[in-house]
Every structure is written in C-alpha cells, then in structure tokens.
Design an enzyme around this catalytic site. Structure first.
Site, PDB file in Angstrom:
ATOM      1  N   TYR A 153      50.463  43.907  49.130  1.00 30.57           N
ATOM      2  CA  TYR A 153      50.415  42.873  48.099  1.00 30.57           C
ATOM      3  C   TYR A 153      48.963  42.649  47.670  1.00 30.57           C
ATOM      4  CZ  TYR A 153      49.086  39.799  52.022  1.00 30.57           C
ATOM      5  OH  TYR A 153      48.473  39.240  53.113  1.00 30.57           O
ATOM      6  N   MET A 155      46.048  39.940  46.118  1.00 27.96           N
ATOM      7  CA  MET A 155      45.816  38.500  46.186  1.00 27.96           C
ATOM      8  C   MET A 155      44.450  38.146  45.603  1.00 27.96           C
ATOM      9  SD  MET A 155      44.704  37.606  50.075  1.00 27.96           S
ATOM     10  CE  MET A 155      44.030  36.056  49.467  1.00 27.96           C
TER      11      MET A 155
END
Length: 495
Positions: A153, A155
């Site tokens: 992911y 971020m």
C-alpha cells in the site's frame, strides 16, 4: 516564520511494483502455439529478472495478485532507474505482454532517514554500532523475503488543519516514529517490511510492502498500528493490494487456473522448509573455525589449512548454519527478557534453529546473544532486529582491523563431564595466556542449559591463532572432547 527541519535521507535501490491484468478473453481465444510461446517467453523473462541477469545487484519476485485489482505482480529492485526502465520495456517485448494490460504500478526508492540515526548522517561522527550499520545497509539494499504473502500500500503523512505532520518539531516526529516502530518489534520473524520513499516519484510519499507466511499476521500488525497516533493522527493510505508469491516456472499453472505454487502450499523454492540435522551426529571437537570469524573470502583458505593439520574445520556436510552473535553490556536478566520476546516470533519460521543468551564466566566480559538460522538471508533479517537490543557493544564478525577472532560453537557437554570440561578449559586458558598474539578467550554458557557452551577468542593475527591450532595443547583438547562432548560441534557461518 519558523521552518521545520526535515530529516536527512540516504537512498538505495529503486523499486517498481508492476501490476498486470490478464486479458482472459484473448487468452482463451488464442491458439495453443501462441499461448505456449507466451508462457515460454514469460518464464524466460521472470527467471532472468529473479536471477538479476540484467544488473550487478538487485532482486525480483513474481506474485499472483488476489482480487480484481490485478492478476500479476512483478516486483523489481535495482540500483538505477535506468535498470528499472529497461526491465519494463523488456517485458513489453515478450509474447506474454500481448495478453496483459498494466493495471497499476508504483515507483519508489529504498531509503533510511535521520529519524533512525542522526549520527549516521553526521560526517564528524563515527557509527560504532556494527549491527546498526548492517541494518541500515539491509534497508538500502534489501532482499525480497522468502515469505509467501505480500501486502502493498502507498501512504502519505497528513497535512490537515488539525493534524499536520510537517508542522511538528523534528524531535516530536522522531518520538512518534520510534513508538510506532516498537509495535513492529512484536512481529519480528513473522512480518518483514520494505519501506520505500516516493516523494516526487509517484502519487504518495511512501510505499509499504509487507511480507509474511501468514496473512493474518500482517492483518494483526496493521490493525494494531491503526491505533498508534503516528497512524491514527497523521497517516493517509492508498489502496491495498495482496498477493502470493510463486516461482516463474509455475507461470503455465497460474495461467491455467491451477493452484500455485504448483506442488502445494508454501512449496515454491523460496519458501523455508523444515530444518534438518540440527545437532550433528558424529563426535569430535573444533574451535576457531574460519568462516565463524567473519573473514569472507579467506575462509576457504583457513579451512583448508586446518584440514592439512588434521583438524576438523566444519566441512560442509549439510551441517552448516548461519549465526548472528552480538555482545551486550546490559543486565543479563533484562537482556534475556528482550531476547525471549524476539525468540517467540522467530520460532514461527522454519529456518530458525535457535536463539539463546550465553553468559560469560568472567564477570568483566559481555553477555552474548546467539541466533542460528538455516539461511544467511534469514540470519541477516534477524540481525536487524537484534541490533536494537539494549547496550549492544559489538557484533561478532565485525573484527577490528588489528585483530582476528575465532569462535567454536555447539559444545554440548555430557552432564557427567561438565566439571571436567570447565576444568580443561581453565587449563587450556592458562596455555593460551602464555601464547604470543593471544588477547582473550571466553567460555560462555547458555543460561537455559548449562551443558551448552561456546568459546570465543581474539588474537593479534590469523597466524597467531593457527599456531595454537597446530599446538600439542590443542590436539590434546580435541582428543579430550571426543569423550566429554555429546555431539560434534557444528560449523557456523557468521551472517
């Protein structure tokens, strides 16, 4: 107007997460010969990438993506963006590329920052913590872990009206991150991370790639971190993608809809298997093997030289393990409590042999932490965590320029002969004290098993140590060991 101080950073390898979707309609409609060619050229590309045939350094791995966001992930780490760029275009020249579309991608670079260690970036400061230096190097040039499961992911840090990360003073940001990192320590051995910076390279500020054999470990880690202020107040996340690693040769099975890895869960060649031969089987004795001293390319020469003298020096008969040995000046009880927490997590990995605390007989010497693994990669990963133990003063293998270290391990003494072994060590210690070039020798005992010991020595030079190995005193000690040791001491490599 006050300008906040940004952390210094050092960059390492560039990283590409290349997510591909398969055009399944085109795949099903294609003639068999086209599909066979696509599989063949796809395997060739993926195997060459994982072998890093295109560059001097780096790593690559292949994953099957779960869910609708993509089908295939090829993860590349390389020293330059040029290397990454070439890999992208080389894929487009394969017949497999005709059946894929790029579903997503992420470009970033490995980094360490001043939040971790400001001394590392201070030209006038010497970083004496060898464990920290090795850990930083592993962050800049990481190996893709052998784990089966991956979660990725992107971020960024929040810049809102109520919580603005970039308005915080440096020390406050460093405290947030230090507390955040404490959570990760509880998952040592279960979850491994590669953190990459992407400011100016992609849409978010960092990419986070987590690896583990059990997806629920990753889930639990992220869930716990959600409640940490570093995340709850300041983190903004992109979308998450999950994947399972498989070897390139299983590409055909992947495209056929078969289970991958093809031979069953966790059976790809990168997965850790059950450790075997942990105790050896023959008797004998050795002390001060070459590769256990961390001297790299000269290890073979020392081993051969010992063999010429009729001394067993750990010939590789499937008995080799990789060791991390650190010495700490911390209170042994406090140190053991810290190590025990790491050990519980390490035990989740098949490649973990053992981790133990060894206390010296000499109260002026440091306590040793020994962690043994079946693979060098696993040992290096463990070293990064263990380097954060309290009051670590040195790591075995990082010898001073003006000295040479030797180490003998796995002295499993028969209980009835423990006193004899310690007494003989004292006698040999007296001989060593009178030898030219000898600096110090310690006998260290596993605090959980008084019959498990190892011996560490330091010499002015390799030749001084070899003089001892050729001596009558050493020969007599070897013969004595055949009677009092339960197992043959195992050969170790320092990671």
């Amino acid at each position: 107007m006050e300008r906040r101080r940004p952390p210094q950073t050092e960059e390492g390898w560039y990283v590409l997460h290349d997510f591909r979707s398969i055009d399944w309609d085109a795949w099903r409609a294609a003639p068999e010969r086209r599909r066979e060619r696509a599989i063949e050229e796809g395997i060739d590309y993926l195997e060459a990438s994982e072998a890093v045939d295109d560059a001097d350094e780096g790593d690559s791995a292949t994953f099957a993506v779960l869910g609708h966001k993509a089908d295939l992930l090829v993860l590349h780490l390389r020293p330059t963006l040029g290397d990454i760029d070439a890999l992208e275009r080389q894929f487009e020249h394969t017949a497999l590329a005709e059946f894929t579309e790029r579903a997503d991608s992420y470009v970033s670079v490995t980094e360490v920052s001043g939040y971790m260690s400001e001394d590392y970036f201070d030209e006038d400061s010497e970083v004496e913590d060898a464990g920290l230096e090795r850990y930083i190097e592993s962050r800049l040039k990481p190996e893709i872990p052998d784990s089966e499961f991956l979660s990725f992911y992107p971020m960024s840090k929040r810049r809102g009206p109520d919580h603005n990360w970039y308005e915080l003073p440096f020390d406050e940001r460093a405290d947030y991150l230090a507390n955040h990192g404490e959570i990760g320590k509880d998952y040592a051995g279960r979850v491994t991370q590669i953190i990459t910076g992407s400011v100016g390279l992609d849409d978010f500020e960092w990419g986070v790639t987590l690896f583990g054999d059990d997806p629920t470990d990753v889930k639990e880690l992220l869930y716990e971190m959600r409640f940490d202020p570093s995340s709850s107040r300041f983190a903004e996340f992109g979308r998450f993608l999950s994947a399972r690693r498989f070897p390139p040769e299983d590409l055909g099975a992947f495209l056929a809809g078969d289970r991958v890895p093809a031979e069953g869960e966790g059976s790809h060649p990168h997965a850790g298997g059950d450790a075997e031969g942990h105790h050896g089987g023959s008797d004998g004795h050795h002390h001060g093997d070459d590769s256990g001293s961390g001297h790299g390319d000269e290890s073979g020469g020392v081993r051969d030289e010992l063999e010429d003298e009729g001394i067993y020096a750990g010939q590789p008969h499937g008995e080799d393990v990789h060791a991390v040995v650190l010495y700490s000046a911390a209170d042994p009880d406090e140190l053991f409590a810290e190590v025990d927490g790491y050990r519980e997590n390490f035990d989740h990995y098949d490649t973990h042999v053992k981790t133990a605390v060894y206390e010296p007989q000499d109260t002026d010497s440091e306590t040793a932490v020994v962690s043994l693994w079946d693979t060098e990669r696993a040992a290096n990963t463990a070293a990064g965590f263990l380097a954060e133990l309290p009051e670590v003063v040195r790591q075995a293998g990082d010898d001073e320029d003006d000295s040479w270290g030797t180490m003998g391990m796995f002295y499993t003494v028969k209980p009835d002969h423990r006193g004899d072994f310690v007494e003989t060590f004292d006698d040999v210690g007296g001989v060593l004290a009178d030898m030219d070039g000898h600096r110090k020798t310690d006998l260290l005992v596993n605090r959980e098993d008084e019959n498990d010991m190892f011996i560490a020595s330091r010499w002015d030079s390799r030749e001084d140590a070899m003089t001892f190995f050729r001596s009558d005193a050493f020969s007599e000690t070897v013969e004595f060991g055949r009677d009092v040791l339960a197992d043959r001491p195992r050969h170790v490599f320092l990671a």
